[in-house]
Design a protein around this motif. Sequence first.
Motif, PDB file in Angstrom:
ATOM      1  N   PHE A  85       6.286   5.083  -1.026  1.00 47.83           N
ATOM      2  CA  PHE A  85       5.713   3.776  -1.363  1.00 47.83           C
ATOM      3  C   PHE A  85       4.323   3.658  -0.753  1.00 47.83           C
ATOM      4  N   ARG A  86       3.494   2.886  -1.437  1.00 51.50           N
ATOM      5  CA  ARG A  86       2.147   2.643  -0.904  1.00 51.50           C
ATOM      6  C   ARG A  86       2.241   1.418   0.019  1.00 51.50           C
ATOM      7  N   CYS A  87       2.074   1.664   1.322  1.00 44.05           N
ATOM      8  CA  CYS A  87       2.330   0.625   2.330  1.00 44.05           C
ATOM      9  C   CYS A  87       1.055   0.183   3.035  1.00 44.05           C
ATOM     10  N   ALA A  88       1.113  -0.998   3.611  1.00 39.50           N
ATOM     11  CA  ALA A  88       0.085  -1.482   4.534  1.00 39.50           C
ATOM     12  C   ALA A  88       0.782  -2.339   5.581  1.00 39.50           C
ATOM     13  N   VAL A  89       0.129  -2.496   6.728  1.00 39.44           N
ATOM     14  CA  VAL A  89       0.735  -3.248   7.833  1.00 39.44           C
ATOM     15  C   VAL A  89      -0.276  -4.250   8.393  1.00 39.44           C
ATOM     16  N   ILE A  90       0.212  -5.462   8.616  1.00 41.49           N
ATOM     17  CA  ILE A  90      -0.564  -6.465   9.356  1.00 41.49           C
ATOM     18  C   ILE A  90       0.117  -6.621  10.706  1.00 41.49           C
ATOM     19  N   ASP A 134      -6.651  -3.417  -0.551  1.00 41.91           N
ATOM     20  CA  ASP A 134      -6.689  -3.391  -2.009  1.00 41.91           C
ATOM     21  C   ASP A 134      -5.271  -3.660  -2.505  1.00 41.91           C
ATOM     22  N   LEU A 135      -4.986  -4.904  -2.824  1.00 42.99           N
ATOM     23  CA  LEU A 135      -3.609  -5.304  -3.136  1.00 42.99           C
ATOM     24  C   LEU A 135      -3.089  -4.651  -4.415  1.00 42.99           C
ATOM     25  N   ASP A 136      -4.016  -4.240  -5.296  1.00 40.00           N
ATOM     26  CA  ASP A 136      -3.567  -3.586  -6.538  1.00 40.00           C
ATOM     27  C   ASP A 136      -2.975  -2.215  -6.275  1.00 40.00           C
ATOM     28  N   SER A 137      -3.231  -1.679  -5.087  1.00 35.56           N
ATOM     29  CA  SER A 137      -2.746  -0.320  -4.824  1.00 35.56           C
ATOM     30  C   SER A 137      -1.640  -0.319  -3.768  1.00 35.56           C
ATOM     31  N   LEU A 138      -0.916  -1.452  -3.639  1.00 37.28           N
ATOM     32  CA  LEU A 138       0.149  -1.525  -2.626  1.00 37.28           C
ATOM     33  C   LEU A 138       1.504  -1.899  -3.238  1.00 37.28           C
ATOM     34  N   VAL A 241      11.415  -3.128  -3.124  1.00 42.11           N
ATOM     35  CA  VAL A 241      10.167  -2.719  -3.795  1.00 42.11           C
ATOM     36  C   VAL A 241      10.384  -2.711  -5.308  1.00 42.11           C
ATOM     37  N   GLU A 242      11.524  -2.156  -5.720  1.00 42.00           N
ATOM     38  CA  GLU A 242      11.834  -2.061  -7.159  1.00 42.00           C
ATOM     39  C   GLU A 242      11.953  -3.463  -7.758  1.00 42.00           C
TER      40      GLU A 242
END
Length: 249
Positions: A85-90, A134-138, A241-242
């Motif tokens: 999965f394409r992830c990011a963390v705050i 870049d929210l389109d890639s998460l 995610v799904e």
Amino acid sequence: MCTTCGCSPHDHHHDDHHHEHETTGPGRNVIQVEMDILARNNRLAAGNRELFAAKGIFVLNLVSSPGSGKTTLLERTLREIGGRFRCAVIEGDQQTDNDAVRIAATGVPARQINTGAGCHLDAHMVGHALEHFDLDSLDLIFIENVGNLVCPASFDLGEQHKVVVLSVTEGEDKPLKYPQMFHAADVMLLNKVDLLPHLDFNVDKCVEMSRRVRPDALLLQVSARTGEGMAQWYNWLAAGVEAAKAANR
Ligand SMILES: Nc1nc2c(ncn2[C@@H]2O[C@H](COP(=O)(O)OP(=O)(O)O)[C@@H](O)[C@H]2O)c(=O)[nH]1
Ligand SMILES: [Mg+2]
């Protein structure tokens, strides 16, 4: 001002100019001011939630007391499913960017928010942090809240689920002592189960106490250290995610 403990989450937050709700005028009392703060937060959280839905991103708000293992759990999770999965963390902490540095070492984009005197993240801070991704890639965003079992319960960030991490070194009675938080969390991760042989922590008692506060929470026993139980967590993440993607199609 935090509605729960009276702290000032915005004291040291450089780009927050919205202090007008924190002043009491004629005819306004402290309770009204607190309600204004929560109402404003709820509006901003609804905006974040709409944005996440529009982008089909699954977003989780990780809450716990300090040291229960949120960052360690995220590090292992990102290393083990970061390729799927394409992830990011705050990351939220009062001071330092230590946790964001730990997350960035896994190769996943991380943004640190320092709350200064504040004891929780709010929807406004998260909204600003989102501008750096870049929210389109998460597919998946983890928000690690400030370590505190009290105030973060009151502040919706726009996440789909709060996930509370309780470690076995903290005692099994925490769900009863902090019912607001354990009621608000849809998932409870009981972490550090690798330490159980060394402790008198009673897992059944903890599960029973958690059920009293929140009968339908998903309870998973994990060790971020050894990886025990983490597969169930990843399955749950994959389903989320799904579902977020399917809702967006
Ligand atoms: N034995 C054991 N230690 C852990 C586990 N998870 C985290 N820790 C340790 O607990 C301490 C606090 O972890 P950290 O991830 O910084 O907690 P946070 O404050 O909730 O982000 C660190 O020393 C970790 O190595 C675990 O599953 N088992
Ligand atoms: Mg941490």
